[in-house]
Design a protein around this motif. Sequence first.
Motif, PDB file in Angstrom:
ATOM      1  N   LYS A  11      -8.499   5.675   6.122  1.00  0.00           N
ATOM      2  CA  LYS A  11      -9.266   6.683   5.390  1.00  0.00           C
ATOM      3  C   LYS A  11     -10.348   7.370   6.223  1.00  0.00           C
ATOM      4  O   LYS A  11     -10.697   8.519   5.955  1.00  0.00           O
ATOM      5  CB  LYS A  11      -9.845   6.067   4.111  1.00  0.00           C
ATOM      6  CG  LYS A  11      -8.793   5.317   3.254  1.00  0.00           C
ATOM      7  CD  LYS A  11      -7.488   6.096   3.049  1.00  0.00           C
ATOM      8  CE  LYS A  11      -6.316   5.190   2.707  1.00  0.00           C
ATOM      9  NZ  LYS A  11      -4.997   5.877   2.794  1.00  0.00           N
ATOM     10  N   GLU A  21      -2.306   2.401  -6.533  1.00  0.00           N
ATOM     11  CA  GLU A  21      -0.914   1.972  -6.670  1.00  0.00           C
ATOM     12  C   GLU A  21      -0.783   0.578  -7.275  1.00  0.00           C
ATOM     13  O   GLU A  21      -1.417  -0.365  -6.830  1.00  0.00           O
ATOM     14  CB  GLU A  21      -0.199   2.017  -5.302  1.00  0.00           C
ATOM     15  CG  GLU A  21      -0.939   1.373  -4.123  1.00  0.00           C
ATOM     16  CD  GLU A  21      -1.776   2.355  -3.305  1.00  0.00           C
ATOM     17  OE1 GLU A  21      -2.285   3.330  -3.869  1.00  0.00           O
ATOM     18  OE2 GLU A  21      -1.919   2.108  -2.096  1.00  0.00           O
ATOM     19  N   ASP A  80      -4.234  10.986  -0.267  1.00  0.00           N
ATOM     20  CA  ASP A  80      -4.155   9.840  -1.181  1.00  0.00           C
ATOM     21  C   ASP A  80      -5.414   8.973  -1.053  1.00  0.00           C
ATOM     22  O   ASP A  80      -6.132   9.051  -0.057  1.00  0.00           O
ATOM     23  CB  ASP A  80      -2.912   9.006  -0.856  1.00  0.00           C
ATOM     24  CG  ASP A  80      -2.653   7.928  -1.913  1.00  0.00           C
ATOM     25  OD1 ASP A  80      -3.081   8.117  -3.073  1.00  0.00           O
ATOM     26  OD2 ASP A  80      -2.033   6.896  -1.588  1.00  0.00           O
ATOM     27  N   ASN A  81      -5.654   8.187  -2.077  1.00  0.00           N
ATOM     28  CA  ASN A  81      -6.717   7.154  -2.044  1.00  0.00           C
ATOM     29  C   ASN A  81      -8.108   7.731  -1.791  1.00  0.00           C
ATOM     30  O   ASN A  81      -8.925   7.084  -1.131  1.00  0.00           O
ATOM     31  CB  ASN A  81      -6.434   6.098  -0.952  1.00  0.00           C
ATOM     32  CG  ASN A  81      -5.048   5.502  -1.042  1.00  0.00           C
ATOM     33  OD1 ASN A  81      -4.198   5.790  -0.213  1.00  0.00           O
ATOM     34  ND2 ASN A  81      -4.824   4.694  -2.050  1.00  0.00           N
ATOM     35  N   MET A 139       0.798  -1.240   0.000  1.00  0.00           N
ATOM     36  CA  MET A 139       0.000   0.000   0.000  1.00  0.00           C
ATOM     37  C   MET A 139       0.828   1.288   0.000  1.00  0.00           C
ATOM     38  O   MET A 139       0.480   2.253   0.669  1.00  0.00           O
ATOM     39  CB  MET A 139      -0.970  -0.003   1.187  1.00  0.00           C
ATOM     40  CG  MET A 139      -0.315  -0.152   2.540  1.00  0.00           C
ATOM     41  SD  MET A 139      -1.550  -0.142   3.866  1.00  0.00           S
ATOM     42  CE  MET A 139      -0.598  -0.782   5.237  1.00  0.00           C
ATOM     43  N   ASP A 141      -2.372   9.875   4.378  1.00  0.00           N
ATOM     44  CA  ASP A 141      -2.359   8.547   3.752  1.00  0.00           C
ATOM     45  C   ASP A 141      -2.457   7.455   4.810  1.00  0.00           C
ATOM     46  O   ASP A 141      -1.885   6.387   4.663  1.00  0.00           O
ATOM     47  CB  ASP A 141      -1.085   8.389   2.906  1.00  0.00           C
ATOM     48  CG  ASP A 141      -1.148   7.182   1.986  1.00  0.00           C
ATOM     49  OD1 ASP A 141      -2.265   6.713   1.684  1.00  0.00           O
ATOM     50  OD2 ASP A 141      -0.077   6.697   1.575  1.00  0.00           O
TER      51      ASP A 141
HETATM   52 MG    MG Z   1      -2.150   5.558  -0.056  1.00  0.00          MG
END
Ligand code: MG
Length: 214
Positions: free
Chosen positions: A144, A199, A169-170, A40, A141
């Motif tokens: 979440k 990723e 991110d994400n 990850m 990151d």
């Molecule tokens: Mg990430």
Amino acid sequence: TRTTRPQRLLRAVQKNATRNNPLSVISAIDDFCRHREWAMNVGDEKGFILDSVVNEVSPVTALELGAYCGYSAVRIARLLPPGACLITLEFNPDYAAIARQVIAWAGLEDKVQLVEGASGDWIPRMKEHFGIETFDFVFLDHWKDSYLPDTKLLEECGLLRKGTVLLADNVICPGAPDYLEYVRKSLSYESRFFKSHLEYTKAEDGLEKSVYLS
Ligand code: MG
Ligand code: SAM
């Protein structure tokens, strides 16, 4: 004896990357994750977007939430101007131990302060413990569902200034919908999406860049 994925990732770095060469560390990890075992890290495709935002901000004080094996910390720290520092938080001690060695292999230990602990505990202590006034750049990151509460905590603790750049991110995969709605609707942020892929996959994902307007 069985090893863990982070341990195998570290071994790939020690075998394939040159000491004190951050780019070789980044490539060794990307190669391992693309061809051996998914992990990850923000990865190379979103990593280029991360690089360009870090270069644009040129932060003196940077914060990362979620270090994992130290991949993004290496990406960020190698681009910092002289005298700047990245504080990165990681609450899993096994991951923190790997990240420390990956960062040291890249020769960036003087630029990175890896803090073992939970963001919710450490954000309120940044001022007293590290003498931080405000952060210029924050990379979100970690898990979440913590993006939104930790952003509000950064605000409450006075760690954001006019112009601080948050990069999350994400935001699509796994996704942080409450965070996205907050930064996009709030008048305190100017927010923009950078479309990309999860990723080392073709799944849709992206980064959200949000400038704090105060
Ligand atoms: Mg990430
Ligand atoms: N930023 C890393 C990279 O791109 O190389 C990847 C980070 S990984 C996606 C998320 C990490 O956040 C995990 O290692 C997890 O243990 C850590 N984490 C999750 N919630 C956290 C929290 N509240 N405080 C500190 N670390 C946390």
